[in-house]
Design a protein around this motif. Sequence first.
Motif, PDB file in Angstrom:
ATOM      1  N   UNK A   8       0.858  -1.139   0.022  1.00 35.38           N
ATOM      2  CA  UNK A   8       0.090   0.168  -0.183  1.00 35.38           C
ATOM      3  C   UNK A   8       0.739   1.371  -0.098  1.00 35.38           C
ATOM      4  N   UNK A   9       0.323   2.352  -0.557  1.00 33.19           N
ATOM      5  CA  UNK A   9       0.962   3.816  -0.474  1.00 33.19           C
ATOM      6  C   UNK A   9       0.488   4.335   0.826  1.00 33.19           C
ATOM      7  N   UNK A  10       1.100   5.170   1.557  1.00 35.67           N
ATOM      8  CA  UNK A  10       0.601   6.104   2.507  1.00 35.67           C
ATOM      9  C   UNK A  10       0.547   7.336   2.152  1.00 35.67           C
ATOM     10  N   UNK A  11      -0.603   7.853   2.363  1.00 35.35           N
ATOM     11  CA  UNK A  11      -0.665   9.549   2.230  1.00 35.35           C
ATOM     12  C   UNK A  11      -1.009  10.238   3.529  1.00 35.35           C
ATOM     13  N   UNK A  12      -0.243  11.184   4.002  1.00 36.36           N
ATOM     14  CA  UNK A  12      -0.239  11.873   5.174  1.00 36.36           C
ATOM     15  C   UNK A  12      -1.393  13.050   4.894  1.00 36.36           C
ATOM     16  N   UNK A  13      -2.290  13.017   5.926  1.00 32.50           N
ATOM     17  CA  UNK A  13      -3.143  14.185   6.037  1.00 32.50           C
ATOM     18  C   UNK A  13      -3.281  14.764   7.085  1.00 32.50           C
ATOM     19  N   UNK A  14      -3.258  16.199   6.789  1.00 36.54           N
ATOM     20  CA  UNK A  14      -2.961  17.563   7.757  1.00 36.54           C
ATOM     21  C   UNK A  14      -4.450  17.582   8.093  1.00 36.54           C
ATOM     22  N   UNK A  15      -5.126  17.296   9.353  1.00 37.36           N
ATOM     23  CA  UNK A  15      -6.288  16.957   9.699  1.00 37.36           C
ATOM     24  C   UNK A  15      -6.748  18.511   9.979  1.00 37.36           C
ATOM     25  N   UNK A  16      -6.006  19.368  10.588  1.00 38.35           N
ATOM     26  CA  UNK A  16      -6.418  20.680  10.687  1.00 38.35           C
ATOM     27  C   UNK A  16      -6.695  21.450   9.546  1.00 38.35           C
ATOM     28  N   UNK A  17      -5.801  21.382   8.380  1.00 36.45           N
ATOM     29  CA  UNK A  17      -5.778  22.155   7.057  1.00 36.45           C
ATOM     30  C   UNK A  17      -6.972  21.225   6.152  1.00 36.45           C
ATOM     31  N   UNK A  18      -7.259  20.115   6.389  1.00 36.65           N
ATOM     32  CA  UNK A  18      -7.862  19.087   5.834  1.00 36.65           C
ATOM     33  C   UNK A  18      -7.206  18.865   4.298  1.00 36.65           C
ATOM     34  N   UNK A  19      -5.981  18.892   4.292  1.00 39.44           N
ATOM     35  CA  UNK A  19      -5.130  18.638   3.119  1.00 39.44           C
ATOM     36  C   UNK A  19      -4.229  17.375   3.163  1.00 39.44           C
ATOM     37  N   UNK A  20      -3.869  16.841   1.931  1.00 42.12           N
ATOM     38  CA  UNK A  20      -2.989  15.565   1.968  1.00 42.12           C
ATOM     39  C   UNK A  20      -1.552  16.403   1.969  1.00 42.12           C
ATOM     40  N   UNK A  21      -0.753  15.593   2.219  1.00 50.76           N
ATOM     41  CA  UNK A  21       0.949  16.196   1.902  1.00 50.76           C
ATOM     42  C   UNK A  21       1.215  16.590   0.821  1.00 50.76           C
ATOM     43  N   UNK A  22       0.431  16.298  -0.257  1.00 51.30           N
ATOM     44  CA  UNK A  22       0.810  16.746  -1.619  1.00 51.30           C
ATOM     45  C   UNK A  22      -0.113  17.765  -2.021  1.00 51.30           C
ATOM     46  N   UNK A  23      -0.973  18.549  -1.181  1.00 54.24           N
ATOM     47  CA  UNK A  23      -1.803  19.728  -1.450  1.00 54.24           C
ATOM     48  C   UNK A  23      -3.175  19.324  -1.721  1.00 54.24           C
ATOM     49  N   UNK A  24      -3.548  18.271  -1.898  1.00 53.84           N
ATOM     50  CA  UNK A  24      -5.043  17.916  -2.502  1.00 53.84           C
ATOM     51  C   UNK A  24      -6.110  18.313  -1.183  1.00 53.84           C
ATOM     52  N   UNK A  25      -7.149  18.789  -1.544  1.00 50.68           N
ATOM     53  CA  UNK A  25      -8.014  18.875  -0.497  1.00 50.68           C
ATOM     54  C   UNK A  25      -8.892  17.583   0.092  1.00 50.68           C
ATOM     55  N   UNK A  26      -8.637  17.308   1.174  1.00 53.17           N
ATOM     56  CA  UNK A  26      -8.797  15.891   1.656  1.00 53.17           C
ATOM     57  C   UNK A  26     -10.090  15.804   1.833  1.00 53.17           C
ATOM     58  N   UNK A  27     -11.019  16.607   1.836  1.00 54.73           N
ATOM     59  CA  UNK A  27     -12.819  16.423   1.829  1.00 54.73           C
ATOM     60  C   UNK A  27     -12.796  16.304   0.491  1.00 54.73           C
TER      61      UNK A  27
END
Length: 195
Positions: free
Chosen positions: A25-44
């Motif tokens: 699997x690949x892991x993508x870290x999410x900034x839960x406060x900003x709701x952004x993935x480590x590569x800048x995508x909108x996690x919502x």
Amino acid sequence: MILYLAAGACSLADHIALNEASLPFEQVIVDLKKRRTEDGRDYNSINPKGYVPALTLDSGEMLTENVAILSWIADQAPKLAPKGTLGRYRLLEALAYISTEVHKSFKPFFASDADDKAKAAAGQAIIKRLSFLAERLKDDYLLGPEFSVADAYLFVMLMWSKKNGLSIPNPLSAYFDRIQARPAVQRSLVEEKLA
């Protein structure tokens, strides 16, 4: 497969389970406060619930919620589920208890507006629920002699307990150490920069 996670969040349970299962699997870290993935995508836009974990399968379908993801992992790697005619149901029972009774009780520890009184009450509730599990721990692991995905989830709850200064009831301290020593757990902690 892609696991969306936040370091040290409940998604660590899924991370551990995937490593225990040796599933790629690949892991993508999410900034839960900003709701952004480590590569800048909108996690919502990825997971409208806005929290972790989320697991995107190779088919493109997404699973959310620990109970669902951990159950799916156990289905892919049967060694991570208890055996016997009631094994699957004992696993669901344990995952549901950890999710609804233990995990949800931590809410005041993560709420910026929670006062010390709310945290103390939550701490008492958590210890009570952990004591219920401690009294039933008759083997090396929660559901018997073999590690299961429920152990990965309970490990994270015990980690949170330690972080928040809660006294873990015996024999869960030795249980925590046993799980923490597992290679897949150590690997997950390193990958999330927690070790």
